[in-house]
Design an enzyme around this catalytic site. Sequence first.
Site, PDB file in Angstrom:
ATOM      1  CB  THR A   1      -0.913   0.018   1.233  1.00  0.00           C
ATOM      2  OG1 THR A   1      -1.727  -1.157   1.232  1.00  0.00           O
ATOM      3  CG2 THR A   1      -1.811   1.252   1.214  1.00  0.00           C
TER       4      THR A   1
ATOM      5  CE  LYS B  17      -5.100  -1.861   1.812  1.00  0.00           C
ATOM      6  NZ  LYS B  17      -3.767  -2.465   1.870  1.00  0.00           N
TER       7      LYS B  17
END
Length: 287
Positions: free
Chosen positions: A95, A171
Amino acid sequence: MKIAWIGTGVMGESMAGHLMDAGHELFVYNRTKSKTDNLVSRGATLLNEVKDAPKFADVVFTIVGYPKDVEEVYLSENGLITTAKKGQVFVDMTTSSPTLAEKISNEFLKVGAYALDLPVTGGDVGAKNATLSIMAGGDKKVFEEVVLPLVEKLGKNITYFGEAGKGQYTKLANQIAIATTMISVAESFKFAKEVGLDLDSFFKTVSTGSGGSFSMTSYGPRILNKDFKPGFFTHHFIKDMKLALEECEKMNIKLPGLETAYKIYNELEEEVRNTNGTQAISKWYDI
């Protein structure tokens, strides 16, 4: 297929293992070499340096800690960009920053290689059970023809969202949802505790009703058992929330729930932030 995997931590080790189980030849690298021991004992080949990965593999996966780690792995003087070859595919599952994902994609296109961003959600359980949700950004043709058949071994819900960076944007939106649900789980337990309810009975009732959520089901039992072992590290979650807030600032939007969660998680003691899973928010509430 020959695959290199960089980053064999809480989630990466399981994910790389699934590709080995599928019959692919695996090359692995991790800054702490001992974290590659299990995979090497199963037949993976240990790489000495990050930049060795493109020398041996057709596809290179990465899942590291922070955007600065991603940038170092991909773009530094010892990074993947220095040995990347035309036609190779690079898949970052960290991420990270959407802007950085775009930058990496553009730099790799200059040498004829493809870099895609495919962050995941589902924690250590999803990684172990190959049930992760995966969000994809990057070249669609490369994703469908090369990457998708591989990541189908890692997750069940895999969605392509668009050009480079769109996987990361997705995300961050996911992490915004988790931020407020983790607060709701902790606050519901706090209230139930203060009014004298049996917390185990409360959890069994709420988790199967309209108050249920992934966060409640996955982390509720860990909170009750005071099991703070990380399925997903608190300090990584704080990093994700900060990235989301930075994007909000760019767009001039306010998300009070995200801001509150970020503030509370940052108020946890440093040792708690660095070693515990996200369920450690219960320590702030003294559950």
